[in-house]
Scaffold this active site. Structure first.
Site, PDB file in Angstrom:
ATOM      1  N   PHE A 108      11.683  19.337  35.238  1.00  0.00           N
ATOM      2  CA  PHE A 108      10.359  18.460  33.646  1.00  0.00           C
ATOM      3  C   PHE A 108      11.542  17.697  33.556  1.00  0.00           C
ATOM      4  CE2 PHE A 108      13.222  18.538  29.771  1.00  0.00           C
ATOM      5  CZ  PHE A 108      12.411  18.546  29.411  1.00  0.00           C
ATOM      6  N   GLU A 109      10.989  16.275  33.088  1.00  0.00           N
ATOM      7  CA  GLU A 109      12.298  14.715  32.846  1.00  0.00           C
ATOM      8  C   GLU A 109      10.834  14.732  31.532  1.00  0.00           C
ATOM      9  OE1 GLU A 109      10.929  12.522  36.102  1.00  0.00           O
ATOM     10  OE2 GLU A 109      12.536  12.456  36.856  1.00  0.00           O
ATOM     11  N   ILE A 110      11.609  14.082  30.342  1.00  0.00           N
ATOM     12  CA  ILE A 110      11.021  13.264  29.403  1.00  0.00           C
ATOM     13  C   ILE A 110      12.028  11.746  29.749  1.00  0.00           C
ATOM     14  CG2 ILE A 110      10.961  13.058  26.921  1.00  0.00           C
ATOM     15  CD1 ILE A 110      11.201  15.704  26.737  1.00  0.00           C
TER      16      ILE A 110
END
Ligand SMILES: Nc1nc2c(ncn2[C@@H]2O[C@H](COP(=O)(O)OP(=O)(O)O)[C@@H](O)[C@H]2O)c(=O)[nH]1
Ligand SMILES: [Mg+2]
Length: 432
Positions: A318-320
């Site tokens: 998960f990365e933004i």
């Protein structure tokens, strides 16, 4: 009498003509509406998956479909270029429009995209992930989705994923040089490492493709042609889950708060996969002091001021984040330096510690964000917000007992401590 019946005939003719006009208008409308769904597997507002390799990151004004225009509903007021001040985001249940989760959200859009690296065989696992991201967030925002693969995507993959994504979909094949051994790698040495790791039963230790994947995610996904015109990305992997409604636009949150990198889970890396990574990092810091941020998060990575790595990292499935940061000279110098040292192949460096170390050293502390309100699962760990009220407000369906944040193997408490953040309600009951 003759004049009277002529009048009746005229009335009848007028009535008939009027009916014919009404019939014509209604019927021609239906013909236009039907025609927009005649390409199998496409959805209004999407480009055909069979032909869509064009680049049109529009900031996603794509919710205004043909159908909206034809039925003359008011055009949704969203897209790039709107003044954010006119559209304040609802960040808490007390803010106006918090409960407005239906329809397309008015307001500005960021130049942002979801991005997924996947194989054709991941089709049903990524379908599950997309469905949850759409249901919990993107159906109201219609951001684009870029799919990347080291092989060509097949029509099934394109059709299924395009039918699920509410924004535009784009499919890219990765160039060979971004998914292969660089020339300076000694093949014999790399092979021996894989054999040795296989014997020691290190997870993915004998895999060549996993190493290409980690190197690609570390150094190349953000400079793929399809990614070049976007500013922000949200990485989504197959078989992940989102457990709570996302009420506001996280891309816009990142932009308005000057955040460059974000996470939901953090933990300690397997030592066996990165024995010399920290030596490489120290070499980079010595050669490029100009890239090290003053108010950095070294204390997240090291307990002795930088001599040794404590193996903490943000979990990068998960990365933004900001693509412009990853494309900056600081980050690309960092990647090139690590790549020259060969640890993607002579060891099994993961993109998670690589991104995390870069963010912790080259960004200011307050440019890294923890999204407590984005509840998430990737096998085997869950981030489920503590605080019953928050979970109810966000209509979460995760079991709070599964929350990993405050357990001993998580590094999230350390992140809170070095940033002087107050831990959320209910954290102390979750430490084991
Ligand atoms: N195209 C392609 N994608 C891959 C390959 N190996 C892994 N991936 C993708 O890379 C990401 C990470 O892989 P995954 O198997 O989930 O690794 P893990 O999360 O570390 O266990 C996922 O999005 C996978 O779909 C590969 O050989 N080719
Ligand atoms: Mg995964």
């Amino acid at each position: 009498m003759a004049a009277g019946s002529a009048r009746y005939v005229r009335y009848i003719l007028f009535a008939f003509f009027g009916l014919a006009v009404i019939y014509f208008i209604t019927n021609s409308d239906r013909v236009v509406d039907t025609s927009k769904s005649t390409v199998p597997g496409t959805v209004p507002g999407h480009t055909s998956p069979a032909t869509d390799h064009a680049q049109s990151p529009s900031g996603s004004g794509s919710g205004a479909t043909k159908g909206d225009e034809k039925t003359s509903k008011p055009k949704p007021n969203h897209g790039p270029g709107l003044d954010p001040a006119d559209y304040p985001m609802a960040m808490t249940p007390n803010d106006p429009s918090w409960n407005d989760l239906s329809g397309i959200k008015d307001g500005p859009r960021m130049n942002a995209t979801f991005v997924t690296l996947a194989r054709n065989s991941d089709i049903w696992d990524i379908a599950r992930s997309i469905r949850q991201v759409e249901d919990r967030f993107n159906r109201r925002y219609n951001y684009d989705w870029v799919f990347l693969n080291d092989k060509p995507f097949d029509d099934d993959f394109k059709r299924v994923t395009s039918s699920l994504v509410s924004g535009k979909t784009h499919y890219g094949e990765i160039a060979k040089e971004h998914w292969s051994f660089p020339p300076h790698i000694d093949q014999e040495k790399a092979k021996k490492v894989r054999e040795d790791m296989a014997q020691r039963k290190i997870i993915y230790g004998d895999s060549i493709s996993y190493r290409h994947m980690c190197r690609f995610e570390s150094g190349f996904f953000f400079r793929q042609p399809l990614m070049m015109n976007y500013d922000y990305y949200w990485r989504v992997e197959p078989s992940v889950e989102l457990f709570c409604d996302v009420h506001y636009d996280p891309f816009r949150f990142m932009h308005e708060n000057n955040k460059k990198y974000s996470f939901v889970l953090s933990l300690y890396e397997y030592v066996e996969t990165i024995p010399t990574l920290w030596d490489s990092v120290k070499k980079f810091m010595k050669n490029h002091p100009e890239h090290i941020a003053e108010d950095n998060s070294m204390a997240f990575l090291s307990d002795d001021g930088g001599d040794n790595y404590n193996h903490c990292h943000f979990w990068s499935n998960f990365e933004i984040g900001s693509l412009n940061w990853l494309r900056s000279k600081a980050y690309t110098d960092f990647f090139e330096s690590l790549d020259q040292d060969g640890g993607f192949f002579y060891e099994r460096w993961g993109d998670a510690p690589v991104h995390s170390i870069a963010a912790a050293l080259m960004l200011k502390k307050d440019e890294i964000h923890f999204f407590n309100d984005i509840a998430y699962y990737h096998v085997p760990f869950t981030h489920c917000p503590t605080g019953e009220k928050l979970r109810a407000d966000l209509k979460c369906h995760c079991n709070p007992k599964d929350n990993f944040d405050w357990k001993g193997y998580s590094c999230t408490a350390r992140y809170f401590e070095i940033n002087g953040l107050e831990k959320p309600e209910g954290w102390s009951g979750q430490q084991d």
